[in-house]
Design a protein around this motif. Structure first.
Motif, short mmCIF file in Angstrom:
data_model
loop_
_atom_site.label_atom_id
_atom_site.label_comp_id
_atom_site.label_asym_id
_atom_site.label_seq_id
_atom_site.Cartn_x
_atom_site.Cartn_y
_atom_site.Cartn_z
N GLU A 86 58.24 25.56 44.57
CA GLU A 86 56.84 25.13 44.55
C GLU A 86 56.04 25.80 45.67
O GLU A 86 54.87 26.17 45.47
N ALA A 87 56.65 25.96 46.85
CA ALA A 87 55.96 26.63 47.95
C ALA A 87 55.67 28.08 47.59
O ALA A 87 54.57 28.60 47.88
N LYS A 88 56.62 28.75 46.97
CA LYS A 88 56.40 30.14 46.55
C LYS A 88 55.30 30.22 45.49
O LYS A 88 54.45 31.12 45.51
N ASP B 56 52.84 28.09 45.14
CA ASP B 56 51.58 27.81 45.83
C ASP B 56 51.08 29.06 46.56
O ASP B 56 49.88 29.38 46.54
N GLY B 57 52.00 29.77 47.22
CA GLY B 57 51.62 31.01 47.91
C GLY B 57 51.09 32.04 46.93
O GLY B 57 50.09 32.74 47.21
N LEU B 58 51.71 32.15 45.78
CA LEU B 58 51.27 33.09 44.75
C LEU B 58 49.89 32.69 44.21
O LEU B 58 49.01 33.54 44.01
N VAL C 31 47.57 31.08 45.86
CA VAL C 31 46.59 31.38 46.90
C VAL C 31 46.24 32.86 46.88
O VAL C 31 45.06 33.25 47.00
N LYS C 32 47.25 33.71 46.71
CA LYS C 32 46.99 35.16 46.65
C LYS C 32 46.13 35.51 45.43
O LYS C 32 45.19 36.32 45.53
N ASN D 240 42.59 34.35 46.15
CA ASN D 240 41.93 35.25 47.11
C ASN D 240 41.49 36.53 46.42
O ASN D 240 40.38 37.03 46.68
#
Length: 117
Positions: free
Chosen positions: A93-95, A97-99, A101-102, A105
């Motif tokens: 899930e953290a990965k 979420d990071g994806l 966000v990218k 952006n």
């Protein structure tokens, strides 16, 4: 009418009587012994059967114990603990979420004037 018995006849009569009693006692004792032998042979057969059943039961318990040990050996390979699953799921899930966000952006940069590059 009078009956006359000599001393030797009386002794012989008593010896015969006691001999008959001894013979009857011996006969009854022999029958009792034969009956007890039959009962003990039956008990012996039953004990042999119980011994065989006990050995079979011990073999079955040994088999169950061996299967349980095999299960204990295989269990860590096939079982995921709840905490391990949650930790792995949190990383995924953290990965994600990071994806996300990218991607967000990049979408925002493309909306800025002259910022798509």
């Amino acid at each position: 009418m009078t009956v006359q018995v000599d001393f030797w006849q009386l002794v012989l009569l008593l010896i015969s009587f006691f001999g008959a009693c001894a013979w009857a006692f011996k006969l009854l004792l022999g029958q009792t012994q034969r009956h007890l032998d039959d009962r003990f042979s039956n008990v012996s057969l039953r004990l042999d059967g119980i011994e065989v059943a006990n050995k079979e039961e011990a073999a079955q318990w040994a088999r169950v114990e061996r299967e349980l040990m095999d299960l204990k050996a295989e269990l860590p390979l096939n079982y995921v603990r709840r905490e391990d699953y949650i930790r792995g799921q949190s990383i995924i899930e953290a990965k994600l979420d990071g994806l996300a966000v990218k991607i967000e952006n990049n979408q925002l940069r493309s909306l800025l004037p002259g910022g798509g590059k």
